[in-house]
Design a protein around this motif. Structure first.
Motif, PDB file in Angstrom:
ATOM      1  N   LYS A 111       0.828  -1.216   0.000  1.00 46.48           N
ATOM      2  CA  LYS A 111       0.000   0.000   0.000  1.00 46.48           C
ATOM      3  C   LYS A 111       0.860   1.264   0.000  1.00 46.48           C
ATOM      4  N   GLY A 112       0.473   2.220  -0.890  1.00 39.91           N
ATOM      5  CA  GLY A 112       1.166   3.501  -0.969  1.00 39.91           C
ATOM      6  C   GLY A 112       2.245   3.560  -2.028  1.00 39.91           C
ATOM      7  N   LYS A 113       2.636   2.412  -2.602  1.00 37.34           N
ATOM      8  CA  LYS A 113       3.699   2.406  -3.606  1.00 37.34           C
ATOM      9  C   LYS A 113       3.141   2.800  -4.975  1.00 37.34           C
ATOM     10  N   ILE A 114       3.991   3.436  -5.779  1.00 36.09           N
ATOM     11  CA  ILE A 114       3.582   3.926  -7.106  1.00 36.09           C
ATOM     12  C   ILE A 114       4.424   3.226  -8.155  1.00 36.09           C
ATOM     13  N   GLY A 115       3.770   2.788  -9.235  1.00 33.72           N
ATOM     14  CA  GLY A 115       4.485   2.116 -10.315  1.00 33.72           C
ATOM     15  C   GLY A 115       3.702   2.165 -11.609  1.00 33.72           C
ATOM     16  N   GLU A 116       4.280   1.572 -12.649  1.00 36.41           N
ATOM     17  CA  GLU A 116       3.652   1.573 -13.976  1.00 36.41           C
ATOM     18  C   GLU A 116       3.203   0.163 -14.322  1.00 36.41           C
TER      19      GLU A 116
END
Length: 197
Positions: A84-89
């Motif tokens: 939770k909270g991580k950003i990715g493509e």
């Protein structure tokens, strides 16, 4: 006394044996067995798939493909789970079970056996899929996660946009970038395959 003798005589004439019915002898040919049809269906052994292996199928046995709010190349933020909270493509989507693979997120360890005799085995990290409901589209400019909306532009093209910021996701420049990146990866894979052979 005569009446009693007559009664005894009539009783003896009646032969009540095990294979008689009310004094009449029944021959084996008259005895017939009626087959009884059971109302219960026969028990069939069916191999049950595990919950994560099951796929909803159409009558023609093809899997049902779910509509998804994300596409390959979208920047997303994980909103639940241990990541939770991580950003990715998003690098890959699976529409039959509505899951997505986000680059560098939800890494699992995989033990790979050696393929050749001299080559040692390896322990590698693999990106595992996440359910699409656990990711939300993310705006890098405003740094906010938002739900997705759909609208039709003046030229008649239907596009997705972020509800919070109003930013259009499906712009033509974005699609050109994705196509170029896809071509580059295909060329690199073809070159790698030719070099190996």
């Amino acid at each position: 006394m005569a009446a009693m003798a007559a009664l005894q005589g009539s009783m003896s004439s009646l032969s009540l044996t095990s294979n008689s019915f009310l004094g009449q002898r029944l021959s084996p040919s008259t005895l017939c067995f009626v087959p009884i049809k059971s109302t219960e269906k026969p028990c069939l052994t069916v191999a049950r798939l595990k919950r994560w292996e099951r796929k909803d199928c159409k009558p023609n046995s093809l899997p049902v493909l779910h509509k998804m709010h994300v596409k390959v190349g979208d920047t997303v933020k994980v909103i639940s789970g241990r990541e939770k909270g991580k950003i990715g493509e998003i690098s890959k989507i699976f529409r039959h079970n509505s899951t997505v693979v986000v680059s560098e997120i939800n890494l699992k360890t995989k033990h790979v056996k050696s393929r050749e005799e001299g080559e040692p085995g390896q322990i590698i990290k693999v990106e595992a899929p996440i359910h699409s409901s656990n990711v939300m589209l993310y705006s890098k400019e405003k740094e906010v996660a938002s739900r997705v909306g759909h609208k039709t532009l003046e030229n008649g093209k239907r596009v997705r946009y972020l509800v919070k910021t109003g930013e259009i996701i499906d712009s033509e420049e974005r699609w050109k970038e994705l196509k170029e990146a896809k071509k580059k990866t295909e060329v690199a894979a073809a070159a790698g395959g030719a070099g190996a052979s």
